[in-house]
Design a protein around this motif. Structure first.
Motif, mmCIF file in Angstrom:
data_model
loop_
_atom_site.group_PDB
_atom_site.id
_atom_site.type_symbol
_atom_site.label_atom_id
_atom_site.label_comp_id
_atom_site.label_asym_id
_atom_site.label_seq_id
_atom_site.Cartn_x
_atom_site.Cartn_y
_atom_site.Cartn_z
ATOM 1 N N MET A 1 0.809 -1.394 0.103
ATOM 2 C CA MET A 1 0.085 -0.105 0.070
ATOM 3 C C MET A 1 1.022 1.143 -0.033
ATOM 4 S SD MET A 1 -3.254 -0.351 0.185
ATOM 5 C CE MET A 1 -4.573 -0.633 0.906
ATOM 6 N N SER A 2 0.445 2.245 -0.564
ATOM 7 C CA SER A 2 1.076 3.415 -0.686
ATOM 8 C C SER A 2 0.002 4.538 -0.429
ATOM 9 C CB SER A 2 1.773 3.801 -2.176
ATOM 10 O OG SER A 2 2.364 4.928 -2.336
ATOM 11 N N ASP A 3 0.275 5.386 0.395
ATOM 12 C CA ASP A 3 -0.592 6.600 0.776
ATOM 13 C C ASP A 3 -0.477 7.774 -0.172
ATOM 14 O OD1 ASP A 3 -1.022 5.181 3.236
ATOM 15 O OD2 ASP A 3 0.379 6.309 4.300
ATOM 16 N N ILE A 4 -1.902 8.100 -0.194
ATOM 17 C CA ILE A 4 -1.876 9.553 -1.183
ATOM 18 C C ILE A 4 -2.035 10.493 -0.066
ATOM 19 C CG2 ILE A 4 -3.321 10.779 -2.807
ATOM 20 C CD1 ILE A 4 -3.852 8.232 -4.044
ATOM 21 N N ARG A 5 -1.270 11.548 0.027
ATOM 22 C CA ARG A 5 -1.290 12.674 1.296
ATOM 23 C C ARG A 5 -1.532 13.981 0.422
ATOM 24 N NH1 ARG A 5 0.856 11.194 5.950
ATOM 25 N NH2 ARG A 5 1.640 8.899 6.121
ATOM 26 N N VAL A 6 -2.105 14.907 1.098
ATOM 27 C CA VAL A 6 -1.956 16.260 0.597
ATOM 28 C C VAL A 6 -0.772 16.957 1.327
ATOM 29 C CG1 VAL A 6 -3.247 18.401 0.832
ATOM 30 C CG2 VAL A 6 -4.599 16.360 1.135
ATOM 31 N N SER A 7 -0.129 17.421 0.313
ATOM 32 C CA SER A 7 1.179 17.790 0.622
ATOM 33 C C SER A 7 1.433 18.934 1.548
ATOM 34 C CB SER A 7 1.970 18.141 -0.859
ATOM 35 O OG SER A 7 3.319 18.655 -0.345
ATOM 36 N N GLU A 8 2.181 18.988 2.462
ATOM 37 C CA GLU A 8 2.406 20.259 3.444
ATOM 38 C C GLU A 8 2.851 21.513 2.546
ATOM 39 O OE1 GLU A 8 5.060 18.690 6.527
ATOM 40 O OE2 GLU A 8 3.568 17.084 7.091
ATOM 41 N N ALA A 9 3.624 21.174 1.665
ATOM 42 C CA ALA A 9 4.135 22.216 0.754
ATOM 43 C C ALA A 9 3.226 23.184 0.247
ATOM 44 C CB ALA A 9 4.752 21.694 -0.495
ATOM 45 N N LEU A 10 1.860 22.638 0.006
ATOM 46 C CA LEU A 10 0.646 23.497 -0.585
ATOM 47 C C LEU A 10 0.309 24.793 0.604
ATOM 48 C CD1 LEU A 10 -1.745 20.785 -1.835
ATOM 49 C CD2 LEU A 10 0.000 22.057 -3.064
ATOM 50 N N TRP A 11 0.743 24.503 1.696
ATOM 51 C CA TRP A 11 0.521 25.446 2.778
ATOM 52 C C TRP A 11 1.538 26.579 2.995
ATOM 53 C CZ3 TRP A 11 -2.348 21.041 3.034
ATOM 54 C CH2 TRP A 11 -3.556 20.925 3.400
ATOM 55 N N GLY A 65 -15.512 17.085 -0.129
ATOM 56 C CA GLY A 65 -16.383 18.034 1.164
ATOM 57 C C GLY A 65 -15.414 18.117 2.196
ATOM 58 N N ASP A 66 -14.715 16.946 2.454
ATOM 59 C CA ASP A 66 -14.003 16.904 3.948
ATOM 60 C C ASP A 66 -12.852 17.888 3.983
ATOM 61 O OD1 ASP A 66 -15.230 14.626 5.109
ATOM 62 O OD2 ASP A 66 -13.233 13.675 5.221
ATOM 63 N N LEU A 67 -12.583 18.523 5.203
ATOM 64 C CA LEU A 67 -11.630 19.314 5.514
ATOM 65 C C LEU A 67 -10.279 18.619 5.413
ATOM 66 C CD1 LEU A 67 -13.144 21.402 8.400
ATOM 67 C CD2 LEU A 67 -12.752 22.141 6.004
ATOM 68 N N VAL A 68 -9.084 19.172 5.143
ATOM 69 C CA VAL A 68 -7.906 18.236 4.985
ATOM 70 C C VAL A 68 -6.895 19.192 5.597
ATOM 71 C CG1 VAL A 68 -8.384 16.806 3.035
ATOM 72 C CG2 VAL A 68 -7.455 19.075 2.648
ATOM 73 N N ASP A 69 -5.990 18.573 6.245
ATOM 74 C CA ASP A 69 -4.845 19.325 6.993
ATOM 75 C C ASP A 69 -3.432 18.959 6.194
ATOM 76 O OD1 ASP A 69 -6.345 20.109 9.318
ATOM 77 O OD2 ASP A 69 -6.407 18.195 10.260
ATOM 78 N N PRO A 70 -2.549 19.883 6.506
ATOM 79 C CA PRO A 70 -1.281 19.369 5.791
ATOM 80 C C PRO A 70 -0.734 17.930 6.128
ATOM 81 C CG PRO A 70 -1.180 21.638 6.802
ATOM 82 C CD PRO A 70 -2.522 21.095 7.162
ATOM 83 N N GLY A 71 -0.550 17.319 5.257
ATOM 84 C CA GLY A 71 0.338 16.060 5.299
ATOM 85 C C GLY A 71 -0.869 14.805 5.570
ATOM 86 N N CYS A 72 -2.293 15.177 5.743
ATOM 87 C CA CYS A 72 -3.368 14.154 5.590
ATOM 88 C C CYS A 72 -3.548 13.094 4.608
ATOM 89 C CB CYS A 72 -4.711 14.893 6.387
ATOM 90 S SG CYS A 72 -5.603 15.412 4.835
ATOM 91 N N ILE A 73 -3.584 12.065 4.871
ATOM 92 C CA ILE A 73 -3.900 10.763 4.097
ATOM 93 C C ILE A 73 -5.251 10.846 3.487
ATOM 94 C CG2 ILE A 73 -4.053 8.282 3.666
ATOM 95 C CD1 ILE A 73 -1.768 8.187 5.984
ATOM 96 N N ILE A 74 -5.540 11.072 2.272
ATOM 97 C CA ILE A 74 -7.077 10.961 1.753
ATOM 98 C C ILE A 74 -7.312 9.720 0.963
ATOM 99 C CG2 ILE A 74 -7.009 13.502 1.767
ATOM 100 C CD1 ILE A 74 -6.481 13.480 -1.505
ATOM 101 N N ALA A 75 -6.142 8.811 0.798
ATOM 102 C CA ALA A 75 -6.340 7.635 -0.272
ATOM 103 C C ALA A 75 -5.176 6.872 0.024
ATOM 104 C CB ALA A 75 -7.065 7.907 -1.563
ATOM 105 N N GLN A 76 -5.442 5.258 -0.351
ATOM 106 C CA GLN A 76 -4.503 4.773 -0.464
ATOM 107 C C GLN A 76 -4.321 4.046 -2.131
ATOM 108 O OE1 GLN A 76 -4.850 2.064 2.950
ATOM 109 N NE2 GLN A 76 -3.036 3.350 4.003
ATOM 110 N N VAL A 77 -3.231 3.569 -2.355
ATOM 111 C CA VAL A 77 -3.012 2.651 -3.451
ATOM 112 C C VAL A 77 -2.439 1.454 -3.206
ATOM 113 C CG1 VAL A 77 -1.929 2.671 -6.017
ATOM 114 C CG2 VAL A 77 -2.609 5.002 -4.835
ATOM 115 N N ALA A 78 -3.478 0.485 -3.697
ATOM 116 C CA ALA A 78 -3.101 -1.087 -3.574
ATOM 117 C C ALA A 78 -1.928 -1.329 -4.675
ATOM 118 C CB ALA A 78 -4.233 -1.894 -3.567
ATOM 119 N N THR A 79 -0.679 -1.445 -4.192
ATOM 120 C CA THR A 79 0.272 -1.680 -5.392
ATOM 121 C C THR A 79 0.538 -3.136 -5.729
ATOM 122 O OG1 THR A 79 1.817 -1.792 -3.720
ATOM 123 C CG2 THR A 79 1.464 0.360 -4.595
ATOM 124 N N ARG A 80 -0.317 -4.127 -5.636
ATOM 125 C CA ARG A 80 -0.348 -5.544 -5.978
ATOM 126 C C ARG A 80 -0.760 -5.715 -7.244
ATOM 127 N NH1 ARG A 80 -2.304 -9.178 -1.358
ATOM 128 N NH2 ARG A 80 -0.457 -10.533 -1.527
#
Length: 80
Positions: A1-11, A65-80
């Motif tokens: 699994m690989s996390d999809i995050r909202v980059s902290e750099a966006l802030w 519609g969810d609120l997101v914070d810097p670095g939060c995980i919004i999804a995962q990618v199954a890499t298998r």
């Protein structure tokens, strides 16, 4: 699994503590490629694309519609 995050750099230029997950550009379970835009996040007046962290099938963990914070995980990618 690989996390999809909202980059902290966006802030880096903003004063807002959070953003909004505006919309998903792919459906839950869709096959995605690394670097492909999968979601759009609004921070202040700016809309930012969030990209997949790997090739695989995306599993959405945060609804549009969810609120997101810097670095939060919004999804995962199954890499298998």
């Amino acid at each position: 699994m690989s996390d999809i995050r909202v980059s902290e750099a966006l802030w880096s230029m903003g004063m807002l503590p959070e953003g909004i997950l505006e919309r998903w550009l792919v459906e839950d379970g869709a096959k995605v490629r690394e670097g492909e835009a999968v979601a759009a996040v609004r921070i202040g007046e700016a809309l930012h694309d969030i990209v997949s962290s790997a090739d695989g099938h995306v599993s959405i963990t945060a609804p549009a519609g969810d609120l997101v914070d810097p670095g939060c995980i919004i999804a995962q990618v199954a890499t298998r």
